[in-house]
Design a protein around this motif. Structure first.
Motif, short mmCIF file in Angstrom:
data_model
loop_
_atom_site.label_atom_id
_atom_site.label_comp_id
_atom_site.label_asym_id
_atom_site.label_seq_id
_atom_site.Cartn_x
_atom_site.Cartn_y
_atom_site.Cartn_z
N ARG A 158 0.84 -1.22 0.00
CA ARG A 158 0.00 0.00 0.00
C ARG A 158 0.87 1.26 0.00
O ARG A 158 0.49 2.28 -0.57
N ALA A 159 2.03 1.17 0.64
CA ALA A 159 2.95 2.31 0.65
C ALA A 159 3.59 2.53 -0.71
O ALA A 159 4.24 3.55 -0.93
N ILE A 160 3.41 1.57 -1.61
CA ILE A 160 3.91 1.72 -2.99
C ILE A 160 2.75 2.23 -3.84
O ILE A 160 2.64 3.42 -4.09
N ASN A 161 1.84 1.35 -4.26
CA ASN A 161 0.68 1.81 -5.05
C ASN A 161 -0.36 0.71 -5.19
O ASN A 161 -0.93 0.52 -6.27
N LEU A 162 -0.68 0.01 -4.10
CA LEU A 162 -1.64 -1.09 -4.14
C LEU A 162 -3.05 -0.60 -4.50
O LEU A 162 -3.78 -1.27 -5.21
N MET A 163 -3.46 0.54 -3.97
CA MET A 163 -4.73 1.20 -4.30
C MET A 163 -5.95 0.30 -4.11
O MET A 163 -6.92 0.41 -4.86
N ASP A 164 -5.92 -0.58 -3.11
CA ASP A 164 -7.05 -1.49 -2.96
C ASP A 164 -8.30 -0.83 -2.43
O ASP A 164 -9.39 -1.42 -2.46
N GLU A 165 -8.19 0.44 -1.98
CA GLU A 165 -9.38 1.11 -1.47
C GLU A 165 -10.27 1.67 -2.58
O GLU A 165 -11.43 1.99 -2.35
#
Length: 209
Positions: free
Chosen positions: A175-182
């Motif tokens: 998530r601190a990279i760019n997972l964008m699961d939200e």
């Protein structure tokens, strides 16, 4: 409080609560890893599309690199480039021959195209191939896609499946990279990391499509 705010806060909490990990951590070595260094955000101007980070000493996760970025990475000791973009993306959107430049620089090019389709699925086999690329490299590794979204999902799956990192710690790192699961997910109602692992991860965001 929005869902994105809650997930972001949770990510920060997990990263802060995790043991301090040296930036000298090396994923290309066989030593056991029990905690993952927080990603170091890199300047993307003229180098990468949207996002780029370094994790530990020897892994870069990023969006599409420019020729200048590939030359800079070579200077940093990167010897293996792993590209997740499908052929249509590379021919339509990239204005240089990435495999040719990688070869010219003396680096190894590992092509693992994924898109969540029947032709280019997110699969456990891709995780295994990425792990093999990391294990057999003779230097540092770049993992990239377009904006580091697919790369973040593969990175999380690799941490969980291949390095035994607890799920929440791996997801926080990605998530601190760019997972964008939200606010983004795959086309089949599952997140790419779930397809890479072939299992459901209940704490992932699953926004309506």
């Amino acid at each position: 409080m929005t869902c994105r705010t809650i997930i972001t806060a949770a990510t920060v909490s997990i990263l802060v609560a995790a043991p301090r990990v040296s930036a000298a951590q090396q994923f290309t070595k066989p030593a056991r890893i029990t905690a993952v260094a927080a990603p170091s955000i890199l300047d993307t101007a003229g180098l990468f599309q949207d996002r780029a980070v370094r994790v530990g000493e020897d892994v870069f996760v990023a969006g599409q690199p420019t020729p200048r970025a590939l030359r800079w990475l070579h200077e940093q000791g990167v010897t293996t480039v792993v590209n997740l973009r499908i052929p249509e993306e590379m021919t339509r959107n990239v204005e240089f021959d990435e495999p040719a430049l990688v070869a010219e620089l003396g680096m190894r090019y590992v092509y693992l195209p994924v898109r969540g389709t029947s032709e280019y699925p997110y699969s456990p086999e891709t995780v295994a191939k990425f792990a093999e690329a990391v294990r057999t490299t003779n230097g540092k590794v770049l993992l990239h896609c377009t904006i580091a979204w697919r790369a973040s999902h593969l990175w999380a799956a690799y941490l969980i499946k291949e390095r035994g990192i607890p799920v929440e710690a791996a997801l926080a790192n990605a998530r601190a990279i760019n997972l964008m699961d939200e606010h983004r997910m795959g086309s089949n109602g599952r997140q790419p990391v779930e397809d890479f692992l072939d299992r459901v991860l209940p704490t992932l965001g699953h926004p309506p499509r």
